[in-house]
Design a protein around this motif. Structure first.
Motif, PDB file in Angstrom:
ATOM      1  N   LEU A   1       0.830  -1.200   0.000  1.00  0.00           N
ATOM      2  CA  LEU A   1       0.000   0.000   0.000  1.00  0.00           C
ATOM      3  C   LEU A   1       0.866   1.252   0.000  1.00  0.00           C
ATOM      4  O   LEU A   1       0.620   2.204  -0.752  1.00  0.00           O
ATOM      5  CB  LEU A   1      -0.909  -0.014   1.231  1.00  0.00           C
ATOM      6  N   LEU A   2       1.893   1.254   0.837  1.00  0.00           N
ATOM      7  CA  LEU A   2       2.804   2.392   0.903  1.00  0.00           C
ATOM      8  C   LEU A   2       3.497   2.618  -0.435  1.00  0.00           C
ATOM      9  O   LEU A   2       3.603   3.754  -0.918  1.00  0.00           O
ATOM     10  CB  LEU A   2       3.833   2.153   2.003  1.00  0.00           C
ATOM     11  N   ASN A   3       3.962   1.542  -1.059  1.00  0.00           N
ATOM     12  CA  ASN A   3       4.624   1.658  -2.362  1.00  0.00           C
ATOM     13  C   ASN A   3       3.684   2.187  -3.432  1.00  0.00           C
ATOM     14  O   ASN A   3       4.084   2.993  -4.286  1.00  0.00           O
ATOM     15  CB  ASN A   3       5.196   0.305  -2.780  1.00  0.00           C
ATOM     16  N   ASP A   4       2.426   1.727  -3.410  1.00  0.00           N
ATOM     17  CA  ASP A   4       1.458   2.193  -4.401  1.00  0.00           C
ATOM     18  C   ASP A   4       1.213   3.690  -4.264  1.00  0.00           C
ATOM     19  O   ASP A   4       1.158   4.419  -5.266  1.00  0.00           O
ATOM     20  CB  ASP A   4       0.128   1.442  -4.242  1.00  0.00           C
ATOM     21  N   ILE A   5       1.062   4.154  -3.035  1.00  0.00           N
ATOM     22  CA  ILE A   5       0.811   5.577  -2.825  1.00  0.00           C
ATOM     23  C   ILE A   5       2.002   6.408  -3.288  1.00  0.00           C
ATOM     24  O   ILE A   5       1.847   7.457  -3.928  1.00  0.00           O
ATOM     25  CB  ILE A   5       0.489   5.845  -1.339  1.00  0.00           C
ATOM     26  N   LEU A   6       3.215   5.937  -2.983  1.00  0.00           N
ATOM     27  CA  LEU A   6       4.411   6.663  -3.408  1.00  0.00           C
ATOM     28  C   LEU A   6       4.542   6.679  -4.930  1.00  0.00           C
ATOM     29  O   LEU A   6       4.858   7.707  -5.530  1.00  0.00           O
ATOM     30  CB  LEU A   6       5.651   6.038  -2.777  1.00  0.00           C
ATOM     31  N   ASP A   7       4.305   5.516  -5.551  1.00  0.00           N
ATOM     32  CA  ASP A   7       4.386   5.452  -7.013  1.00  0.00           C
ATOM     33  C   ASP A   7       3.367   6.387  -7.659  1.00  0.00           C
ATOM     34  O   ASP A   7       3.671   7.087  -8.633  1.00  0.00           O
ATOM     35  CB  ASP A   7       4.148   4.022  -7.497  1.00  0.00           C
ATOM     36  N   PHE A   8       2.156   6.381  -7.115  1.00  0.00           N
ATOM     37  CA  PHE A   8       1.118   7.226  -7.693  1.00  0.00           C
ATOM     38  C   PHE A   8       1.480   8.701  -7.551  1.00  0.00           C
ATOM     39  O   PHE A   8       1.288   9.497  -8.476  1.00  0.00           O
ATOM     40  CB  PHE A   8      -0.229   6.950  -7.016  1.00  0.00           C
TER      41      PHE A   8
ATOM     42  N   LEU B   1       8.302   9.897 -12.272  1.00  0.00           N
ATOM     43  CA  LEU B   1       8.564   8.470 -12.378  1.00  0.00           C
ATOM     44  C   LEU B   1       9.823   8.233 -13.203  1.00  0.00           C
ATOM     45  O   LEU B   1       9.981   8.779 -14.295  1.00  0.00           O
ATOM     46  CB  LEU B   1       7.381   7.759 -13.039  1.00  0.00           C
ATOM     47  N   SER B   2      10.745   7.447 -12.673  1.00  0.00           N
ATOM     48  CA  SER B   2      11.976   7.143 -13.406  1.00  0.00           C
ATOM     49  C   SER B   2      12.052   5.647 -13.679  1.00  0.00           C
ATOM     50  O   SER B   2      11.551   4.840 -12.893  1.00  0.00           O
ATOM     51  CB  SER B   2      13.209   7.588 -12.611  1.00  0.00           C
TER      52      SER B   2
ATOM     53  N   ALA C   1      -4.409   1.143 -12.026  1.00  0.00           N
ATOM     54  CA  ALA C   1      -4.114   2.485 -12.531  1.00  0.00           C
ATOM     55  C   ALA C   1      -2.604   2.686 -12.657  1.00  0.00           C
ATOM     56  O   ALA C   1      -2.116   3.205 -13.666  1.00  0.00           O
ATOM     57  CB  ALA C   1      -4.714   3.532 -11.598  1.00  0.00           C
ATOM     58  N   ILE C   2      -1.866   2.259 -11.648  1.00  0.00           N
ATOM     59  CA  ILE C   2      -0.409   2.371 -11.687  1.00  0.00           C
ATOM     60  C   ILE C   2       0.167   1.469 -12.764  1.00  0.00           C
ATOM     61  O   ILE C   2       1.064   1.855 -13.514  1.00  0.00           O
ATOM     62  CB  ILE C   2       0.184   2.027 -10.305  1.00  0.00           C
ATOM     63  N   SER C   3      -0.344   0.241 -12.858  1.00  0.00           N
ATOM     64  CA  SER C   3       0.173  -0.711 -13.836  1.00  0.00           C
ATOM     65  C   SER C   3       0.009  -0.191 -15.258  1.00  0.00           C
ATOM     66  O   SER C   3       0.910  -0.335 -16.085  1.00  0.00           O
ATOM     67  CB  SER C   3      -0.541  -2.062 -13.681  1.00  0.00           C
ATOM     68  N   GLN C   4      -1.135   0.418 -15.557  1.00  0.00           N
ATOM     69  CA  GLN C   4      -1.342   0.936 -16.904  1.00  0.00           C
ATOM     70  C   GLN C   4      -0.383   2.087 -17.203  1.00  0.00           C
ATOM     71  O   GLN C   4       0.184   2.171 -18.297  1.00  0.00           O
ATOM     72  CB  GLN C   4      -2.780   1.412 -17.095  1.00  0.00           C
ATOM     73  N   ARG C   5      -0.158   2.946 -16.227  1.00  0.00           N
ATOM     74  CA  ARG C   5       0.773   4.067 -16.438  1.00  0.00           C
ATOM     75  C   ARG C   5       2.203   3.543 -16.598  1.00  0.00           C
ATOM     76  O   ARG C   5       2.979   4.079 -17.391  1.00  0.00           O
ATOM     77  CB  ARG C   5       0.684   5.041 -15.267  1.00  0.00           C
ATOM     78  N   LEU C   6       2.556   2.512 -15.842  1.00  0.00           N
ATOM     79  CA  LEU C   6       3.883   1.924 -15.986  1.00  0.00           C
ATOM     80  C   LEU C   6       4.045   1.301 -17.371  1.00  0.00           C
ATOM     81  O   LEU C   6       5.090   1.445 -18.011  1.00  0.00           O
ATOM     82  CB  LEU C   6       4.120   0.863 -14.902  1.00  0.00           C
ATOM     83  N   ALA C   7       3.020   0.583 -17.817  1.00  0.00           N
ATOM     84  CA  ALA C   7       3.083  -0.049 -19.139  1.00  0.00           C
ATOM     85  C   ALA C   7       3.279   1.004 -20.223  1.00  0.00           C
ATOM     86  O   ALA C   7       4.067   0.810 -21.160  1.00  0.00           O
ATOM     87  CB  ALA C   7       1.812  -0.851 -19.396  1.00  0.00           C
ATOM     88  N   ARG C   8       2.592   2.119 -20.108  1.00  0.00           N
ATOM     89  CA  ARG C   8       2.738   3.181 -21.111  1.00  0.00           C
ATOM     90  C   ARG C   8       4.121   3.817 -21.027  1.00  0.00           C
ATOM     91  O   ARG C   8       4.703   4.187 -22.058  1.00  0.00           O
ATOM     92  CB  ARG C   8       1.636   4.217 -20.915  1.00  0.00           C
ATOM     93  N   ALA C   9       4.664   3.945 -19.809  1.00  0.00           N
ATOM     94  CA  ALA C   9       6.023   4.475 -19.663  1.00  0.00           C
ATOM     95  C   ALA C   9       7.050   3.536 -20.278  1.00  0.00           C
ATOM     96  O   ALA C   9       8.116   3.970 -20.730  1.00  0.00           O
ATOM     97  CB  ALA C   9       6.338   4.700 -18.187  1.00  0.00           C
ATOM     98  N   LEU C  10       6.726   2.231 -20.326  1.00  0.00           N
ATOM     99  CA  LEU C  10       7.610   1.235 -20.915  1.00  0.00           C
ATOM    100  C   LEU C  10       7.345   1.049 -22.408  1.00  0.00           C
ATOM    101  O   LEU C  10       7.832   0.091 -23.013  1.00  0.00           O
ATOM    102  CB  LEU C  10       7.446  -0.106 -20.188  1.00  0.00           C
ATOM    103  N   GLY C  11       6.576   1.944 -22.990  1.00  0.00           N
ATOM    104  CA  GLY C  11       6.342   1.913 -24.431  1.00  0.00           C
ATOM    105  C   GLY C  11       5.199   1.039 -24.876  1.00  0.00           C
ATOM    106  O   GLY C  11       5.096   0.719 -26.062  1.00  0.00           O
TER     107      GLY C  11
END
Length: 368
Positions: free
Chosen positions: A49-56, A64-65, A194-204
Motif C-alpha cells: 500500500l505504501l509503495n502504491d501511494i508513493l508510485d502514484f 517516475l523514473s 491504474a499504476i500498472s497501466q501508467r507503468l506499461a505506457r512508460a515502458l512503451g
C-alpha cells in the motif's frame, strides 16, 4: 510530506518484518507458524500500500523514473508466476504458463517495473478466481525495422467473476473499484491497475482488457523491449556463501534496526562492530579495515552521506570497504545522493534477510 511519512513508516516496518522473518526460522508449533505468516502477509500488504501511494504520487508529479537493464525474460516471468502457484492451488485453481518458442533469452527493460505489473495482474487474477484456470501467455511481435526492439505481449486470463460492461470504465481509474459499495467483498485501494497501466505506457506499451461477467477476464500487457544479444547471466547456484571472517560495521541509530542487522549477521557467524551515528562510523572506519559497512543514511549529528564522504577521502590509497546505504527513503533522489556520496549499493527498508546476504556474498566472492 510523502517522503517524510514514507521514512517514518518504513523504519518501524523494517523491524516488524525483519524480526518476524527471524521468528519464522525459530522452533515454532504449527499454530504459531500460522500467526507468524499472518503477520508477514499483513506487513507486506502494508508495504505494498505504501509503495502504491508513493508510485502514484511520483506519477502525478511527473517524476517516475525507469532503470532499464538486460534481464533473463523466461526466468523473470516464471519467478512471478511461481509466487502465486500455492495461492491458486489452495483455491483449486490451475495456474498455467505458456511461453512462446520465439521468445528471446534476454530483453532490455526495467525489471522491477515489469515485475510490479505482473504481480498486480496475477494477484488480481487469483483474488477474483474461485475455480477453473488462470493462464499467463507470453509472446513477442512487431519488431521494429532496425531489429533491435520488439513488443513483448503478456496475456493474463482467468475464469473468475468477470466485470460487468457498465463497470468497465472504472477499472483503470485511481482509487476506484468495480464494486465500490459499503458491502464490497474484495478489499484494496483501487490503485494497482491504474499504476500498472501508467507503468506499461512508460515502458512503451499499454494494458487493455476484455471481460464478461461470470465468465472471466483477460488483461493484455504490451511493452516495448530492447532485444539484447550476446548477454548471459550467472547460474543461480553460483553465488558464494558469505564468509564468517568478514569484518563488518553496522552504523544505525535506531536500536531495533541495529539489533535486527546484528542478529542477521550473527546467524551467519559474523560479529559486527556497531556505531550509532555517522561520526562514530567514520572514526571506526579510520582505525579498522572493514570489508562491509551497512550505513544508515539519516542519523543524528552526522548523517551517513557525510560519514561516507569522510571515509572515502580518508582512506585514499587503501583498500576501500563496500559501503551499503540502508535507508527508509524509497525516492530515486535519495538513491542518487547515496551513490554520489560514494556508496556502493542501496538497500531500502524494510529489507529482507536476502538483501543483506547478497551484499555479503558480493564481498565474499571478490575475496576468493
Amino acid at each position: 510530506f510523502l517522503a517524510v511519512m514514507s521514512h517514518e513508516i518504513r523504519t518501524p516496518l523494517n523491524a516488524v518484518l525483519g524480526f518476524n522473518s527471524l521468528l519464522e526460522s525459530s522452533p515454532l508449533n504449527p499454530e504459531q507458524l500460522s500467526w507468524v505468516e499472518t503477520i508477514n502477509q499483513s506487513g507486506r500488504s502494508l508495504l505494498s500500500l505504501l509503495n502504491d501511494i508513493l508510485d502514484f504520487s511520483k506519477m502525478e508529479a511527473g517524476e517516475l523514473s525507469l532503470c532499464p537493464q538486460p534481464i533473463p525474460l523466461k526466468s523473470s516471468v516464471e519467478s512471478v508466476v511461481d509466487l502465486y502457484r500455492q495461492a491458486a492451488a489452495e483455491r483449486g485453481v490451475e495456474l498455467r504458463l505458456q511461453l512462446s518458442p520465439q521468445l528471446p533469452d534476454v530483453i532490455g527493460t526495467d525489471p522491477s517495473r515489469l515485475r510490479q505489473i505482473l504481480v498486480n495482474l496475477l494477484s488480481n487474477a487469483v483474488k477474483f478466481t474461485h475455480h477453473g484456470t488462470i493462464q499467463v501467455a507470453v509472446s513477442v511481435s512487431a519488431a521494429n525495422p532496425a531489429g533491435n526492439s520488439a513488443l513483448l505481449n503478456i496475456d493474463v486470463s482467468d475464469s473468475g467473476i468477470g466485470i460487468p460492461p457498465h463497470l468497465h470504465h472504472r477499472i483503470f481509474k485511481p482509487f476506484s473499484q468495480a464494486d465500490a459499495s459499503s458491502t464490497r467483498q474484495y478489499g484494496g485501494t483501487g490503485l494497482g491497475l491504474a499504476i500498472s497501466q501508467r507503468l506499461a505506457r512508460a515502458l512503451g506499451g499499454d494494458i487493455t482488457f476484455t471481460s464478461e461477467a461470470g465468465r472471466g477476464t483477460t488483461f493484455s500487457l504490451t511493452i516495448r523491449a530492447e532485444l539484447v544479444g550476446g548477454y548471459s547471466f550467472p547460474s543461480s547456484g553460483s553465488a558464494s556463501k558469505p564468509s564468517s571472517t568478514l569484518r563488518v560495521l553496522v552504523a544505525e541509530d535506531h536500536p531495533h534496526n541495529r539489533d535486527l542487522l546484528t542478529r542477521i549477521l550473527n546467524s551467519h557467524g559474523i560479529k559486527p562492530d556497531l556505531a550509532e551515528n555517522g561520526h562514530d562510523a567514520a572514526q571506526a572506519a579510520m582505525h579498522k579495515p572493514y570489508d562491509v559497512i551497512f550505513m544508515d543514511v539519516r542519523m543524528p549529528g552526522m548523517d551517513g552521506l557525510v560519514a561516507t564522504r569522510l571515509i572515502r577521502s580518508g582512506l585514499l590509497g587503501l583498500r576501500p570497504p563496500r559501503i551499503v546505504a540502508v535507508t527508509a527513503n524509497a525516492f530515486d533522489e535519495e538513491k542518487r545522493n547515496c551513490f554520489e556520496a560514494g556508496m556502493d549499493s542501496v538497500v531500502v527498508k524494510p529489507f529482507i534477510i536476502a538483501d543483506i546476504l547478497r551484499e555479503l556474498q558480493i564481498v565474499s566472492g571478490q575475496q576468493t
